[in-house]
Structure formats: C-alpha cells, structure tokens
Design an enzyme around this catalytic site. Sequence first.
Site, PDB file in Angstrom:
ATOM      1  N   HIS A 306       0.776  -7.722   2.875  1.00  0.00           N
ATOM      2  CA  HIS A 306       1.179  -7.711   4.280  1.00  0.00           C
ATOM      3  C   HIS A 306       1.820  -9.050   4.605  1.00  0.00           C
ATOM      4  O   HIS A 306       1.384 -10.083   4.104  1.00  0.00           O
ATOM      5  CB  HIS A 306      -0.051  -7.501   5.179  1.00  0.00           C
ATOM      6  N   ASP A 363      -2.451   1.076   5.583  1.00  0.00           N
ATOM      7  CA  ASP A 363      -1.979   2.342   5.031  1.00  0.00           C
ATOM      8  C   ASP A 363      -2.735   2.791   3.790  1.00  0.00           C
ATOM      9  O   ASP A 363      -2.544   3.912   3.327  1.00  0.00           O
ATOM     10  CB  ASP A 363      -0.479   2.225   4.686  1.00  0.00           C
TER      11      ASP A 363
END
Length: 430
Positions: A306, A363
Amino acid sequence: MCEIAKLILGSETYEFPIVVGTENERAIDIRPLRAQTGHITLDSGFMNTGSCESEITFINGEKGILRYRGIPLDQLADQSSFIETSYLLLNGNLPSPTELSKITQDIANQGEIPEQMKKMLQHFPQDAHPMAVLGSMINALAGFYQEVVPGSNEDVISEATSRLIAVTSTIAAHSYKHSIGEEFVAPSSEPGYSENFLKMMFSSPDREYSPDPDMVKALEMLLIMHADHEQNCSASSVRLVGSSQPSLYAAITAGIAALWGPLHGGANQAVMEMLAQIHKSGKEPEAFIDMAKDKSNNFRLSGFGHRVYKNYDPRARIIKNICMDILKKESVSDPLLDIAVKLEAQVLNDDYFIKRKLYPNVDFYSGLLYKAMGIPTDMFTVLFAIGRMPGWIAQWKEMINTPGIKIGRPRQVYTGNNETNYIPMQERHI
Ligand code: ACO
C-alpha cells in the site's frame, strides 16, 4: 510563530511556511514556489505531494491507524451502520436520532432508477464488466436529474447525495440480474441498506430472499471499512475532475473509473483470481511468492502493499476476523481461504516483503467474504464502489467548499524535441 523551510537555489535563499496538521503531519507550503523561483517540483505518482488540507479521514500508515472524522475505524465497524457512517463523513459529526432517520429514509426513497436507464442497462452485453455498467449509469444520471455543480443549492446537493448512495446499490444489483438473464428486483423504500441490496441481488419474482442477519452485519461492516480513505487514486480523481466544475455525477464517474484498476479497488477481484490460480495449479503459494519477487516478471501478489500503510492495513485485520467468523459459523470450508492464510503467513516472514514493508491490504480478505455472501467475483470492485460512494461525495463537497479553490492542473518538465520545422510528405526520408 510559523516555522519556515529554506530553499537555496544558486545564490538566492527562499522561505516557505511549514503547515502542521492536527495530527502533527508536516508539509512545506510551496504554493508561491514557481512565482518566486521559476521552478516547479517533480513528484511522479505524488509520493510526496499533499493535494489539499482535509478534515475527513486520518491515516497513519506507519502505525496502521485509520479514523473517520477522528473516530477509529474499529469503533465504527463494531457500533455504527453504513448510513450513519456516511452521515458522519458527509457532515463532520454523528447524527442525532432525527437526523439519522431522515438520511436513512431519504436514501431509501431514492433507490429507483428511471425507466429509460433500466432500458439502457438492458442494452449492455450480458457479459459486460459491472464496473463499466456502473460508471456509465452513474454518468447518465447527469442527463436525468437537475444539475449538481459547485454553487448548487444545499438541498439539491443533499438530494443528489442520497440518490447516488441509493442508486449505486440498485445499479449494481440490476447489472448482476442482467448478467444472469433475470428480471430486476425493485429496491424497497424500507430502511435497511445492506439487506435491501442483498434482496435485490438474490430475490426472484417467485421467491423473496431473506438474508442471514450475520451476512447483513458483515456487509455493513465491509461498506463502513471502504467508506473513505483520504486522497487515494479514486478520491483524487473525483477532486481533480470535480475541480473543473462539471456535474457531481461526472466527478463521481471519474472515481469509479480510477477504482476499477487492479492496483486500486480492482485488486479485490485480482486477489480471488490469484488464489484460484494457485489452487488450480496445485502448487504451493511459495511458487507465486517467488514469482512476485522476480524482477524480470511483472507479477505482483495482489492484496499486498500500500502506498500509505507500511504496517498491517487496519481494514485487512478486521475483515480477516469477520471472514473467519462467518465461514466458521456457516461451517463452510473454502480452500481459497486456506491458501490465503498460508500465503499471508509466508509473506509476513519473507525478507523481500519485510524489507519493503508489504502487508495485506483491504482487498486481501474482502473477496473471500463477498464470495461467502454469494457475490460473483467480477462484482467485487462494484461492492467497493458502493462502500466508497459517501467518501467520494464528502471529498467533492469539501473541495467545492474550500475558499479560493483552483482547477487541478499539474505542470510537467518537457523532455521532447526542441522547435523543429514541419517537413512536407514528399521531402520525408522514411
Ligand atoms: N508484490 C510484490 N512486490 C511488490 C508488491 C506486491 N504486491 N507491492 C509492491 N511491491 C514492491 C515493488 O516491486 C517495489 O520493489 P522495489 O523497491 O524492489 O522496486 C516496492 O515493493 C515498492 O512498490 P511500489 O510499486 O513502488 O509502491 P507503490 O506505493 O507505488 O504501490 C501498490 C502501492 C500499487 C498498492 C503496490 O503495493 C501494488 O501494486 N500492490 C498490489 C496491488 C494491490 O493490492 N492494490 C490494492 C491497494 S489497496 C487499494 O487501493 C484499495
């Protein structure tokens, strides 16, 4: 007294104020930079660029903190509802009972889409990606409803906000029904956002679907966890497009397009495809980890890494726990969950990922939960968009209400040809 950053360029020294946020985030305010120095900054991917000051969402990526309007995400996931969290994001405070019932009813009243839009939807190929359908339909709203632009009346903006939150789930469910060749199920005007969505997805004309309350709660939590994430790719797209002052519906469509990509919201679909691929190959997850580490290969482990989190994504932790609870309660064993747990454990112990601070993101486990709810893989990113809708609108509202806001227009460092003359075709030696 305001702190100053000094920039030395040749023989000149320039001073720029330091802006400090409420959580002590520090930024050098370079707004006068080009006017004063003739230079711009170069920051592809905006790794170091703050595009705005914002009061909506706070993230500390090093510590794995995520708060909406100051309230920690885990408290909202446990105790709030998606509509209440939407109100919080949009208005800056938790609602009173009257305010909550008003927004809940406003949203419940707006679920229907115009007949012409239903016809448009039915003209998509049955195998069209639901994100393509969603983006087109949300943009089409601008053709059916009153203009909503910066300067529009508060009531008009508020009505459009309720409409967007309501119809996103209707369009999602209708696109699913279209893909399987079934009739649309009309939205209910009764409160119960997630329950209503599941009914539109899984009821049929001869059978009313009655969702399991635990699944409804899990979906509410998932939507809350996706509701905002400050200046990510899709929120920034909403702000950038919105800054040229088109309709709110057009700005939101830009967010949907940005979310679709596999490096952003599309990763939830990509994770499931990757887990299915590992399962089908019969190989151990190590083979895929090695492939992700191999720099001659473009393959990345979807659901890891991320831009902001250099620690475990707090959303991933909560989603993993819900996922485990739901599958245990349903006594369902999903081989893909076993692969995911194994893959995660190996990644967290692997030097390549440790060194680069790559952890599971939102996710990684969400798709397994959607799957347990019976939602098909290509709908996962649409579910993300349903959750993100209040955040996008809150970001747009904050932007249009910022005094002195300018059109978003980055500059560039040109590296092409210097001036060169046009060569007529007959003189070109090609
Ligand atoms: N698998 C393998 N290596 C990775 C991964 C991954 N998933 N993610 C990053 N890396 C490596 C990169 O190759 C790079 O290595 P290097 O330093 O040797 O060149 C290093 O880690 C840093 O990666 P960047 O791409 O520079 O990091 P950036 O912040 O630009 O990208 C992103 C973040 C896009 C999320 C990236 O981690 C990624 O592609 N992850 C997989 C896709 C994904 O899960 N996206 C969803 C993100 S969450 C969301 O948007 C809702």
